[in-house]
Design a protein around this motif. Structure first.
Motif, PDB file in Angstrom:
ATOM      1  N   ARG A  34       0.898  -1.202  -0.033  1.00 37.30           N
ATOM      2  CA  ARG A  34       0.057   0.035   0.084  1.00 37.30           C
ATOM      3  C   ARG A  34       0.827   1.090  -0.009  1.00 37.30           C
ATOM      4  N   ARG A  37      -4.517  -0.085  -7.821  1.00 45.05           N
ATOM      5  CA  ARG A  37      -5.415  -0.755  -6.845  1.00 45.05           C
ATOM      6  C   ARG A  37      -4.876  -0.968  -5.598  1.00 45.05           C
ATOM      7  N   GLY A  70      -4.881   2.277  -3.579  1.00 44.68           N
ATOM      8  CA  GLY A  70      -6.184   2.625  -2.917  1.00 44.68           C
ATOM      9  C   GLY A  70      -6.649   3.777  -2.608  1.00 44.68           C
ATOM     10  N   SER A  92      -9.736   0.073  -5.943  1.00 47.01           N
ATOM     11  CA  SER A  92      -8.873  -0.801  -5.253  1.00 47.01           C
ATOM     12  C   SER A  92      -9.290  -2.399  -5.762  1.00 47.01           C
TER      13      SER A  92
END
Length: 754
Positions: free
Chosen positions: A436, A547, A550, A554
């Protein structure tokens, strides 16, 4: 140009030495089975490697392109050629002086479709907690009301039917075992009577009651800390070790285990002292591998971070970070990492967090949460140092001192809670950082690599030398890598992107409706450059980046309208580097190669990366390998390298052969400081048995500052010759001008005349 140290070991026995000279990673898959690997053995032997490192070989989900989704520990995968194919590969390798290293997966198994492929899990679902296989899996029966939640259904309302003859329950194309004596019950009672509850996949976030691999619900955690489970899941691998088929093991995701040290001690006892064992363990920059672990070291991401950092200019990286913040409006690296950790823990890992909070009690729940978020390492270990003072202070600032101290006490007195807390911590760090925050923070993508520290990516020459000296002293047989099946960008792509830290103005200021992804697109295109299937590969990598980040879309809630515009960010033509930066990228690439293959440790060459290898995030980096057989044969026949790819191949083959044929050259380590105005652009070291390596760093900055000028390198006593390249009539001696040594090659290895 004839490469030296090219002697063949064809026909020799497998070396008795425990430690490999080097390894070569092969990604096996149905399209590249054991037979294909066997066909590559003569080439790989001529390249100079000593061991072939194979991706997981046990039975996996049909069609799996990676093999980490194991379904049967007792069988070698049929799609790869079965056990006969593996033993034939080992025999072929042995005749060429090579041995095999296996990547093994002790932490988890697949929850496959069809489910019956995982027989232990099928039996648990049929017989419940009384099944002899129930001890295999980390299942919290109480939390699930006596049932295992199976988040496998495509929607919340899926029709089911009972096939009493086959003794199964069907949901669409999925089959589940029926508990004995329940086939004739009405549907509602029948479903309530099973030891499992098929559910919509979205329920996994909040209601899952088994341990999984990170946030992947179709990989269920295995309790290898149980001696019987260890024995059952390792019998085949240990048989292969004892039969001499396998000489080494790579342990996947060791942080996921309840008791990593206990597991490794059991494995060492069973595999014997002659088996080389390394663990996939991500170490923070200040962190060290527990010295009590009976392993050779890590798989090498700690080395990757140091090598990459040497070729990153700190001033330019900071300038890029400022420009990134101004153009995107996104927060600093520290804020990005903290926010990602909180999101992942409270949303993606909500079920895991709830388990720990129930265990700790409501008065300690906030302490659990904040201590996990504040941790700067993947996990701490029983008997080792606990959470650091800064970690405790950060957690206490949000949760209160009493809550944090209460969790500390619980960790110390309850080993089971401590193990689950540590397993959750490892999953949190992996998902919040690697999957992330690393995708959100894009000032310099070469710094957002596994094991890296994007906020402070640069590594000084002194820090690099200190790291190498420590490795040589404590973990000389530990692995080193630059490219793997898990790197987000191959080393050669990172080498090109890293030049932006020397020339931040070349980045420009990407804009558009999504400036964050525009930064990612610009650097990805620069890194990939001209490459086969460039546009679709870039588009796929950008979609994955968006994705994972996020921010606008996502994996679980894709925004189709947003995603439709991602391909527009791919430049219609390949983005090249200006000539001066192309030369700097060449210096980076060759310098990184030289240091990787000569620094303390066991270097691994990822499939195809002996040649110039530009790959993006998986699955792009897991494509079948292309071996430059003809190019190597031409170099061995005396041809001069043509282009950067052949330069890299010549350097790689020379150093791998040196490691294989003259291992004594790679013992001991001492920095070799340059002297003069450009000394900081040189990273050089000496091995006492007769090897000197010299690499140019930050070469673009060096050129703009006036070059080497009168900077010199005092060589150790003796007469020194280049390890590769045209033979030199006059050896190097004494104090050597770097402008003379590095005129044609930015990275040089010298061997002392015997």
């Amino acid at each position: 140009m004839t490469l030296r140290y090219a002697s063949s070991q064809s026909g020799s026995e497998v070396p008795a030495a425990v430690t490999p000279a080097s390894t070569y990673r092969l990604q096996l898959r149905p399209e590249f089975p054991f037979a294909a690997a066997e066909a590559a053995v003569p080439y790989l032997a001529s390249l100079g490697v000593s061991h072939l490192h194979l991706s997981p070989v046990l039975e996996a989900v049909p069609g799996s392109a990676h093999g980490y989704d194991v379904t049967d520990h007792a069988r070698v995968r049929d799609e790869l050629g079965g056990e006969g194919g593996l033993r034939a590969l080992a025999a072929a390798a042995r005749t060429h002086g090579l041995a095999l290293v296996l990547d093994i997966v002790p932490n988890h198994m697949a929850l496959p479709a069809p489910l019956r492929l995982n027989r232990p899990l099928w039996e648990v679902l049929r017989e419940g907690p009384h099944s002899p296989y129930a001890r295999w899996f980390d299942i919290d029966w109480e939390a699930g009301g006596g049932q295992v939640l199976l988040p496998v259904l495509a929607g919340p309302e899926e029709p089911c039917e009972v096939d009493a003859g086959a003794d199964v329950l069907r949901y669409g194309g999925l089959e589940f075992p029926l508990r004995a004596g329940t086939a004739d019950l009405p549907t509602a009672e029948l479903l309530a009577a099973q030891w499992y509850r098929p559910a919509w996949w979205r329920e996994a976030r909040t209601a899952l009651n088994y341990r999984r691999f990170f946030t992947i619900s179709d990989l269920i955690g295995v309790r290898v800390e149980d001696p019987a489970v260890f024995a059952a899941t390792h019998a085949k691998v240990l048989e292969l070790v004892r039969d001499g088929v396998v000489a080494g093991l790579r342990i996947d995701h060791v942080d996921g285990l309840a008791d990593p040290e206990g597991y490794l001690r059991r494995l060492r006892t069973e595999a014997g002292p002659g088996c080389w064992v390394v663990v996939e363990k991500i170490l923070a920059r200040h962190e060290r591998l527990p010295p009590s672990w009976p392993v050779a070291g890590t798989t090498g991401y700690d080395a990757l971070h140091r090598v990459d950092g040497l070729f990153t200019d700190p001033a330019g990286a900071a300038q890029l970070a400022r420009a990134y913040g101004e153009s995107t409006g996104l927060p600093s690296w520290e804020e990005t990492a903290s926010a990602a950790a909180r999101e992942v823990l409270t949303v993606d890992l909500a079920a895991e967090l709830a388990t720990l909070e129930r265990w700790a009690g409501p008065e300690l729940a906030t302490g659990v949460r904040e201590l996990l978020i504040a941790s700067p390492v993947y996990r701490t270990y029983p008997g080792g140092p606990g959470p650091s003072a800064p970690t405790l202070e950060r957690a206490a600032a949000r949760a209160g001192t009493d809550a944090v101290e209460g969790v500390r006490d619980l960790l110390l007195r309850d080993p089971a809670f401590a193990a689950r807390f540590a397993q959750t911590s490892a999953a949190l760090r992996a998902k919040s950082l690697e999957d992330r925050a690393f995708y959100r923070w894009a000032p310099l993508l070469s710094a957002t690599e596994v094991g890296g520290e994007p906020g402070t990516p640069a590594v000084s020459v002194a820090e690099f030398h200190a790291y190498c000296a420590q490795r040589e002293r404590d973990w000389p047989a530990s692995g080193t890598v630059l490219s793997t099946h898990d790197t987000k960008r191959s080393a050669d792509v990172r080498a090109r992107i890293a030049v932006l830290s020397q020339a931040p103005e070349a980045m420009g200021v990407p804009g558009g409706p999504d400036p964050q992804l525009a930064w990612v697109a610009r650097q990805s295109a620069l890194g990939l450059g001209e490459a086969p299937e460039r546009a679709p590969r870039l588009a796929a990598a950008l979609l994955k980046a968006a994705r994972e980040a996020g921010l606008h879309t996502s994996w679980t809630d894709p925004d189709e309208r947003y995603e439709a515009g991602i391909a527009d960010l791919v430049p219609p033509e390949a983005v090249g580097l200006p000539p001066e930066l192309a030369q700097a990228a060449r210096a980076n690439l060759l310098g990184m190669t030289l240091l990787h293959l000569t620094m303390p440790g066991v270097p691994e060459v990822y499939q195809g990366s002996e040649y110039e290898y530009r790959a993006l995030v998986d699955p792009d980096n897991r494509r079948p390998a292309e071996f430059p057989r003809r190019a190597l044969a031409a170099l061995d026949a005396g041809a001069a390298p043509r282009g950067l790819a052949q330069e890299k191949l010549a350097l790689t083959a020379t150093l791998l052969r040196l490691r294989r044929d003259r291992p004594e050259l790679f013992t001991g380590y001492a920095p070799l400081p340059a002297r003069g105005p450009a000394a900081d652009h040189c990273v050089a070291s000496a091995r006492p048995s007769g090897l000197v390596t010299v690499a140019t760093r930050l070469s673009h900055r060096l050129t703009t500052a006036g070059g080497w000028r009168d900077t010199t390198l005092p060589l150790p006593p003796g007469r020194w010759h280049p390890a590769y390249g045209p033979p030199r009539g006059t050896p190097y001696e004494g104090r050597l001008p770097l402008s003379q040594l590095l005129t044609d090659h930015p990275a040089v290895a010298l061997v002392r005349e015997e």
